[in-house]
Design a protein around this motif. Structure first.
Motif, mmCIF file in Angstrom:
data_model
loop_
_atom_site.group_PDB
_atom_site.id
_atom_site.type_symbol
_atom_site.label_atom_id
_atom_site.label_comp_id
_atom_site.label_asym_id
_atom_site.label_seq_id
_atom_site.Cartn_x
_atom_site.Cartn_y
_atom_site.Cartn_z
ATOM 1 N N GLU A 124 -7.039 -58.943 -27.519
ATOM 2 C CA GLU A 124 -6.918 -59.701 -26.278
ATOM 3 C C GLU A 124 -5.499 -59.611 -25.713
ATOM 4 O O GLU A 124 -5.314 -59.431 -24.497
ATOM 5 C CB GLU A 124 -7.302 -61.159 -26.511
ATOM 6 C CG GLU A 124 -7.284 -61.983 -25.225
ATOM 7 C CD GLU A 124 -7.679 -63.424 -25.458
ATOM 8 O OE1 GLU A 124 -8.107 -64.081 -24.486
ATOM 9 O OE2 GLU A 124 -7.559 -63.902 -26.599
ATOM 10 N N VAL A 128 -4.886 -58.010 -22.062
ATOM 11 C CA VAL A 128 -4.449 -58.926 -21.013
ATOM 12 C C VAL A 128 -2.978 -58.732 -20.664
ATOM 13 O O VAL A 128 -2.605 -58.610 -19.489
ATOM 14 C CB VAL A 128 -4.727 -60.382 -21.432
ATOM 15 C CG1 VAL A 128 -4.158 -61.354 -20.399
ATOM 16 C CG2 VAL A 128 -6.228 -60.617 -21.608
ATOM 17 N N GLU A 129 -2.074 -58.687 -21.674
ATOM 18 C CA GLU A 129 -0.639 -58.666 -21.410
ATOM 19 C C GLU A 129 -0.109 -57.268 -21.109
ATOM 20 O O GLU A 129 0.899 -57.132 -20.407
ATOM 21 C CB GLU A 129 0.115 -59.255 -22.602
ATOM 22 C CG GLU A 129 -0.168 -60.730 -22.829
ATOM 23 C CD GLU A 129 0.719 -61.311 -23.932
ATOM 24 O OE1 GLU A 129 1.658 -60.605 -24.375
ATOM 25 O OE2 GLU A 129 0.466 -62.456 -24.344
ATOM 26 N N HIS A 130 -0.756 -56.233 -21.617
ATOM 27 C CA HIS A 130 -0.205 -54.896 -21.457
ATOM 28 C C HIS A 130 -1.034 -54.005 -20.529
ATOM 29 O O HIS A 130 -0.493 -53.063 -19.939
ATOM 30 C CB HIS A 130 -0.053 -54.219 -22.827
ATOM 31 C CG HIS A 130 0.975 -54.885 -23.695
ATOM 32 N ND1 HIS A 130 2.307 -54.577 -23.632
ATOM 33 C CD2 HIS A 130 0.849 -55.861 -24.623
ATOM 34 C CE1 HIS A 130 2.970 -55.331 -24.509
ATOM 35 N NE2 HIS A 130 2.103 -56.113 -25.124
ATOM 36 N N LEU A 131 -2.315 -54.267 -20.431
ATOM 37 C CA LEU A 131 -3.150 -53.457 -19.540
ATOM 38 C C LEU A 131 -3.669 -54.257 -18.355
ATOM 39 O O LEU A 131 -4.330 -53.689 -17.473
ATOM 40 C CB LEU A 131 -4.333 -52.866 -20.320
ATOM 41 C CG LEU A 131 -4.001 -51.898 -21.460
ATOM 42 C CD1 LEU A 131 -5.276 -51.360 -22.077
ATOM 43 C CD2 LEU A 131 -3.113 -50.756 -20.982
ATOM 44 N N ASN A 132 -3.385 -55.554 -18.340
ATOM 45 C CA ASN A 132 -3.836 -56.427 -17.247
ATOM 46 C C ASN A 132 -5.354 -56.360 -17.039
ATOM 47 O O ASN A 132 -5.848 -56.340 -15.918
ATOM 48 C CB ASN A 132 -3.123 -56.072 -15.931
ATOM 49 C CG ASN A 132 -1.638 -56.381 -16.001
ATOM 50 O OD1 ASN A 132 -1.236 -57.400 -16.554
ATOM 51 N ND2 ASN A 132 -0.833 -55.479 -15.452
ATOM 52 N N ILE A 133 -6.064 -56.278 -18.152
ATOM 53 C CA ILE A 133 -7.528 -56.236 -18.114
ATOM 54 C C ILE A 133 -8.056 -57.559 -18.671
ATOM 55 O O ILE A 133 -7.699 -57.954 -19.779
ATOM 56 C CB ILE A 133 -8.083 -55.061 -18.944
ATOM 57 C CG1 ILE A 133 -7.615 -53.725 -18.355
ATOM 58 C CG2 ILE A 133 -9.610 -55.126 -18.994
ATOM 59 C CD1 ILE A 133 -8.027 -52.532 -19.185
ATOM 60 N N SER A 134 -8.873 -58.203 -17.910
ATOM 61 C CA SER A 134 -9.497 -59.444 -18.377
ATOM 62 C C SER A 134 -10.991 -59.368 -18.121
ATOM 63 O O SER A 134 -11.445 -58.701 -17.192
ATOM 64 C CB SER A 134 -8.899 -60.659 -17.670
ATOM 65 O OG SER A 134 -9.096 -60.572 -16.262
ATOM 66 N N GLU A 139 -12.507 -65.569 -22.487
ATOM 67 C CA GLU A 139 -11.086 -65.814 -22.638
ATOM 68 C C GLU A 139 -10.849 -66.653 -23.896
ATOM 69 O O GLU A 139 -11.686 -67.464 -24.278
ATOM 70 C CB GLU A 139 -10.520 -66.552 -21.413
ATOM 71 C CG GLU A 139 -10.632 -65.771 -20.113
ATOM 72 C CD GLU A 139 -10.125 -66.574 -18.927
ATOM 73 O OE1 GLU A 139 -9.826 -67.777 -19.125
ATOM 74 O OE2 GLU A 139 -10.034 -66.015 -17.825
#
Length: 796
Positions: A124, A128-134, A139
């Motif tokens: 996660e 979320v933090e490195h690829l900006n994929i959510s 969550e």
């Protein structure tokens, strides 16, 4: 013939294929050790120990090395699937083996769920933090649960493909994560050596609020070091997976010990290097400058402490560490899925778990049902159980398992000696396992203090295991091991009825035994069981004994006729076994016999036995009143001498003596021998205690003379002198000597047993030896300590 785990005859077994070489099995062990623990637990442990985390890791390495030597020795001698479960089964009482397997299975499955959730947490952060994929709707906890299940299912499939597929996947992942971890360690060391001021991170002398004696290297003192050791113990386990796979390793006696030591040589320095860099190279953000390095690592982001440490000295360090964490959690999950499967498979094969756990796939030769059940447990724990406290409970149970393995190493070496083919022997025996036991006990205590929830979970699982063993597993194992009944002329056994069991081998000696049985059944109506054992040599299967059933018929007919002539209804049973004692104990347990009456020809030549190997084993293993008859005993007897060891136990043998005596004109003397220095007041007190104990029967008399009149009375006599000589002298004037003892501690029984043997050898008077029945709890405790006493006797 002494049976060892190698020579013990077994029925056909399901076997696993040997596909794993030295490199394969070494990497399986390394993968199991370097998992999520080093990434998730380093920050938590630093918060407990401070810079002394280095010492905690080093000491854990020592403890791991000690137990690793024990595993190497046992794995080289017993190269079969099961690991700790197998070793404890061979070295400790049966219940310990079940609990060891039960705890080992649970601990590996729970650790697998921790790894699955650790993988999901790092995944996660990466997305979320490195690829900006959510993913909408997924969550935090929901994301972690879903992807934990997904990765667990993936590695269940990988393990289903077979051991070789498992090792290939593990080899790739393990090699990749080792390269990244050592890149992190070397980069951190380069930073520390080029910035000498960072060395102050290992002292923290100016930390406010700390007592002067606790400042610096170990701010939390010894307790903090031991707590950190307990928390990170899980990170060091994994080498035992190598031993658990012994049945699938090529040349296991050589390769398994080598793989254990190679894995330890790789992992222990790696951990120490990681701890050194995490503490020394970390650069605290400006807003948290008041914190020490260990306080920063153990703060809110403790579970990702290594990633935070890498951010200060490595380009893209956090991303690289996240990638390493993903690889580590995957490889560790792969290894723990493998190991939990093998433990449950071994327990299923031994009938401690349902037979479904022992099923092997016809193509892949993998215990696929054990894999599916273990995988289901991993998924269940990942979804339903909080991580921190369950992981602590897993640490407790790992240490309990390793503690039992260390004890088993000592007992197996003593019990089997050079009968096993060892590929490796641990040095400095038995000090290596003893030191490991002491340290592991200390760590368990610190973990129980650290988390009462973990303690509750651990005790609940162990308690559940005890219930499963008592009400399910013990009965199934017994069904497998019990000596078979090949002939029986008796109705269905009613365990609630009073019963007397008379094992017979010679009809000429059976009449005296049957007369004793008749007197007992006159006092308490019940069933008479007559048992005969067909003995088969160890080299032959038990089924051969069925060919000799017809030869036993004349013996049983003769003994049955004697029983009927005495007015009793006989029930006969014929068993087949390698040892008569085992068959008789099985009959006692099945029928819940209250008395076992046996004949005795004379003293055994074996110095390790009190009476003889067969009778001694029945006395130890059958929870019944065992009566051993020696000589031409005439029942009922007129004059009976009853030596009483403890006045408070006098009623036990007095009751039996009354049953053996004539109803009229009989004389029973209760003799208690005291030290010549015993005071008159103490002698009077002993007589009073004995009189009170037997007061429920006919009147008592403390005068030394004979009874007057025709009533049956108990005459109490207190004599001073040496026990054996005094009893021998007085026995000359009696028709029968009845010596009884309650089931006691192994130490006291040894002393009394020596006296009993001396009396039996020297006396000419007919003799009855009686070992009284115990309560179930007391009997189980006695059995436990007797196990270790028997091992000590082997040494002597």
């Amino acid at each position: 013939m002494t049976q060892t785990p190698q020579t013990r005859q077994q029925e056909p077994r399901t076997e696993l294929s040997r596909d794993l070489g030295l490199l394969d099995i070494t990497m399986v062990g390394v993968a199991g050790m370097i998992g999520a623990g080093i990434f998730v637990l380093t920050g938590l442990a630093a918060n407990e120990a401070g810079p002394a985390l280095l010492l905690a890791f080093a000491l854990n390495g020592v403890v791991t090395l000690l137990t690793g030597m024990v595993y190497a020795e046992l794995a080289s001698a017993l190269p079969s699937t099961g690991g700790a479960y197998l070793y404890v089964r061979e070295g400790l009482p049966r219940a310990n083996a079940f609990l060891a397997g039960w705890m080992d299975w649970f601990a590996h499955a729970v650790v697998g769920s921790v790894y699955a959730l650790g993988f999901a947490a790092y995944l996660e952060i990466f997305l979320v933090e490195h690829l900006n994929i959510s993913i909408p709707g997924l969550e935090g906890v929901a994301f972690q649960k879903v992807f934990a299940v997904a990765i667990a299912l993936f590695f269940i499939y990988i393990n289903y493909r077979g051991a070789s597929e498992t090792s290939k996947a593990g080899l790739i992942v393990t090699t990749g994560k080792l390269l990244i971890i050592w890149f992190f360690a070397l980069a951190g060391m380069w930073t520390i050596f080029n910035e000498p001021t960072l060395m102050s991170n290992f002292s923290n002398l100016d930390t406010p609020g700390l007592a002067p004696s606790l400042r610096g290297f170990a701010p939390m003192g010894v307790a903090g070091i031991f707590t950190a050791m307990g928390l990170t113990f899980m990170a060091f386990e994994g080498y035992e997976i190598i031993a658990q796979a012994g049945e699938e390793v090529k040349n296991p006696r050589v390769n398994v010990p080598k793989a254990i030591f190679i894995a330890l040589a790789i992992v222990i320095p790696t951990y120490i290097a990681v701890a050194f860099v995490a503490l020394g190279a970390v650069k605290i953000p400006a807003g948290l400058a008041a914190l020490t390095t260990w306080q920063y690592l153990g703060g809110a982001d403790a579970e990702v402490a290594l990633a935070r440490a890498a951010e200060g000295f490595m380009p893209l360090g956090a991303l690289l560490l996240i990638f390493a964490a993903l690889m580590s959690t995957m490889s560790a999950l792969n290894a723990t899925t493998y190991s939990s499967t093998r433990v449950s498979f071994a327990m299923g094969r031994d009938r401690n778990l349902p037979d479904i756990f022992a099923a092997i796939h016809p193509t892949s030769r993998i215990p696929y049902m054990a894999l599916l059940c273990s995988g289901g447990l991993i998924i269940l724990m990942a979804v339903a159980v909080p991580l921190k406290d369950v992981a602590a409970a897993a640490n407790i149970m790992f240490m309990l398992v390793f503690l039992q393995v260390n004890v088993a190493c000592i007992t197996i070496r003593k019990r089997y000696g050079d009968k096993l083919q060892y590929g490796y022997l641990a040095p400095f025996f038995p000090y290596v396992p003893i030191v490991a036991i002491v340290v592991q006990l200390a760590l368990i205590v610190f973990m129980l203090i650290f988390s009462w929830i973990a303690a509750a979970i651990a005790f609940a699982w162990v308690g559940a295991g005890l219930l499963v063993h008592k009400f399910y597993a013990s009965g199934r194992v017994r069904e497998k091991e019990i000596t078979p009944i090949v002939a029986s002329e008796m109705p269905q056994i009613d365990r609630r009825r009073f019963s007397v069991l008379v094992p017979v081998a010679n009809p000429d000696r059976a009449e005296a035994l049957l007369k004793v049985a008749k007197r007992l059944l006159a006092v308490e109506p019940g069933d008479l069981l007559i048992a005969h054992v067909i003995t088969v040599p160890d080299a032959l299967p038990v089924s051969v004994g069925r060919d000799f059933i017809d030869e036993t018929r004349p013996l049983l007919d003769a003994v049955s006729a004697q029983a009927e002539a005495l007015g009793m209804v006989p029930n006969t049973i014929v068993r087949v076994g390698h040892r008569p004692a085992d068959a008789i104990v099985d009959t006692v347990q099945e029928s819940n016999s209250h008395f076992v009456i046996m004949g005795w020809a004379g003293r055994s030549h074996d110095p390790r036995t009190t009476i003889g190997s067969t009778i001694d084993k029945i006395v130890k293993d059958a929870n019944a009143n065992v009566i051993v008859v020696r000589g031409d005993v005439e029942i009922p007897a007129r004059r009976i001498l009853v030596p009483v060891q403890h006045p408070q136990h006098g009623h036990l043998v007095a009751h039996l003596a009354a049953a053996m005596a004539e109803e009229h004109d009989s004389y029973i003397r209760l003799l208690h021998v005291v030290d010549p220095n015993t005071s008159p007041s103490e002698r009077a007190q002993r007589a009073s205690d004995l009189r009170e104990a037997v007061s429920a029967h006919a009147g008592t008399d403390t005068e030394p003379g004979d009874a007057s009149g025709g009533e049956r009375r108990f005459h109490i006599r207190i004599e001073a002198g040496e026990v054996v000589e005094t009893i021998e002298q007085q026995a000359r004037d009696f028709d029968l000597v009845l010596i009884g003892a309650s089931r006691e501690s192994w130490l006291r029984r040894k002393v009394w047993g020596d006296k009993t043997a001396r009396l039996a050898t020297r006396m000419k008077t007919p003799l009855m030896l009686v070992n009284m029945r115990s309560g179930r709890t007391k009997f189980n405790v006695s059995q436990f300590f007797q196990f270790f006493w028997d091992i000590e006797q082997i040494e002597e």
